[in-house]
Design an enzyme around this catalytic site. Structure first.
Site, mmCIF file in Angstrom:
data_model
loop_
_atom_site.group_PDB
_atom_site.id
_atom_site.type_symbol
_atom_site.label_atom_id
_atom_site.label_comp_id
_atom_site.label_asym_id
_atom_site.label_seq_id
_atom_site.Cartn_x
_atom_site.Cartn_y
_atom_site.Cartn_z
ATOM 1 N N LYS A 23 0.338 -1.405 0.259
ATOM 2 C CA LYS A 23 0.297 0.016 -0.014
ATOM 3 C C LYS A 23 0.777 0.939 -0.353
ATOM 4 O O LYS A 23 0.483 2.497 -0.553
ATOM 5 C CB LYS A 23 -1.143 -0.172 1.384
ATOM 6 C CG LYS A 23 -2.476 -0.526 0.754
ATOM 7 C CD LYS A 23 -3.357 -0.837 2.154
ATOM 8 C CE LYS A 23 -4.945 -1.278 1.834
ATOM 9 N NZ LYS A 23 -5.271 -0.618 2.982
ATOM 10 N N ASN A 76 -4.845 2.052 -1.897
ATOM 11 C CA ASN A 76 -5.307 0.208 -2.034
ATOM 12 C C ASN A 76 -6.293 0.224 -3.687
ATOM 13 O O ASN A 76 -6.642 -0.953 -3.464
ATOM 14 C CB ASN A 76 -6.731 0.108 -0.885
ATOM 15 C CG ASN A 76 -8.130 0.780 -1.446
ATOM 16 O OD1 ASN A 76 -8.020 1.661 -2.105
ATOM 17 N ND2 ASN A 76 -8.475 0.810 -0.899
ATOM 18 N N ASP A 97 -11.068 3.280 1.664
ATOM 19 C CA ASP A 97 -11.119 2.641 2.085
ATOM 20 C C ASP A 97 -12.001 3.582 3.275
ATOM 21 O O ASP A 97 -12.790 2.961 3.553
ATOM 22 C CB ASP A 97 -9.325 2.477 3.611
ATOM 23 C CG ASP A 97 -9.054 0.924 2.981
ATOM 24 O OD1 ASP A 97 -9.761 0.108 2.465
ATOM 25 O OD2 ASP A 97 -7.848 1.077 3.400
ATOM 26 N N GLY A 138 -7.009 2.974 18.004
ATOM 27 C CA GLY A 138 -5.734 2.340 17.409
ATOM 28 C C GLY A 138 -4.981 3.023 16.516
ATOM 29 O O GLY A 138 -5.666 4.910 16.451
ATOM 30 N N ALA A 194 0.922 5.914 23.047
ATOM 31 C CA ALA A 194 -0.109 7.161 23.230
ATOM 32 C C ALA A 194 1.301 8.291 22.289
ATOM 33 O O ALA A 194 0.871 8.521 21.611
ATOM 34 C CB ALA A 194 0.135 8.073 24.547
ATOM 35 N N SER A 195 1.997 7.368 22.031
ATOM 36 C CA SER A 195 3.403 8.807 21.033
ATOM 37 C C SER A 195 2.671 8.133 19.668
ATOM 38 O O SER A 195 2.894 9.032 19.116
ATOM 39 C CB SER A 195 4.457 8.222 21.102
ATOM 40 O OG SER A 195 4.873 6.845 21.589
#
Length: 281
Positions: free
Chosen positions: A67, A88, A103, A129, A155-156
């Site tokens: 991708k 995609n 997407d 995510g 978190a980063s």
């Protein structure tokens, strides 16, 4: 007249349901076309695209690991693919090979189809995510004007992705989820948690407003533990299978100039295939 040839490529590619989906639409529209899956190793991607150009093939879908890498092999990239850093779908515009991404379109189109009016008055979403699906979900939701809180165990990673996606997106660790869910109109899970072979997503949906919608991009199983708990709470639910169908429909339109219908019959075909696959494990 030459038969139009469309492919889906990846490495591996055996699991792809795209040939079933596109084969259904090709037959339904009476097109002289084929849709084939082809295993293309990363080192062979350039050769595949050169052959694609030389043969004048009609279109292509791409999955892992191609991708990002394919972006170096096309003539132009559409705004969605540019924003998501991933392609995609390939199609032609005159004699230029375009790399695009359907997407985000698929995710939002499925939301529209499953929960009509979901965005009426909606202003905030939480996306779980920090991978490609999170990027697509966030970009699609931003196009509808929602502010998005990205949450990831690291978190980063969420903060980095939020910075890349720009205004209206903030990154957080999962320790802030309860507070964020209290103000969320939509929750989208883009992690693999809840998928067959993965632990369930351990998340308290209690803070979400009663009008909230929970979207899980996982579609094996078709109803995840997250969606079961959301339904039990009376929240709106959206499964991941429709995203696959609607993103595929957009690609089909790019190649053949006709937007195919996501019919109940087609959805049942894919559901049966998923169930048969799950029964083997």
């Amino acid at each position: 007249m030459t038969t139009a040839r469309v492919f889906v490529i990846g490495h591996p590619i055996g699991h792809s349901r795209s040939p079933m989906m596109h084969g259904y639409w090709i037959a339904r529209h009476g097109l002289d076309a084929t849709y084939e899956k082809r295993d293309v190793a990363p080192e062979d991607l350039g050769a595949f695209v050169r052959q694609f150009r030389a043969e004048g093939w009609t279109g292509c879908n791409l999955t892992i690991p191609h991708k990002r890498e394919v972006m170096a092999h096309v003539d132009s990239i559409d705004p969605a693919a540019e924003a998501m850093g991933a392609v995609n779908c390939l199609w032609w515009e005159e004699n230029r090979l375009i790399g695009g991404n359907t997407d985000a379109y698929g995710l939002i189109a499925h939301l529209d189809n499953s929960r009509p009016g979901w965005d009426r008055g909606a202003s905030r979403a939480v996306v779980l995510g920090a991978g490609g699906a999170a990027r697509a979900a966030t970009w699609g939701l931003r196009q509808r004007g929602l502010e998005v809180d990205l949450c990831n165990r690291t978190a980063s990673k969420a903060e980095t992705l939020a910075d890349e996606l720009g205004t209206g997106v903030a990154g957080h660790g999962t320790d802030q989820l309860a507070e964020l869910l209290a103000g969320a109109d939509v929750l989208v899970n883009t992690t693999s948690l809840g998928m067959i072979g993965q632990p369930p997503l351990d998340l308290d949906l209690g803070p979400m407003p009663a009008h909230g919608v929970v979207y899980d991009v996982v579609y094996a199983p078709l109803e995840t533990d997250l969606l079961k708990r959301a339904a039990a709470r009376g929240l709106g639910t959206v499964d991941g299978l429709g995203m696959l169908l609607h993103q595929g429909a957009k690609g089909f339109e790019r190649w053949f100039g006709v937007m195919p219908e996501v019919t109940p019959e087609l959805r049942r075909m894919l559901e049966d295939d998923i169930r048969a696959d799950l029964a083997k494990h």
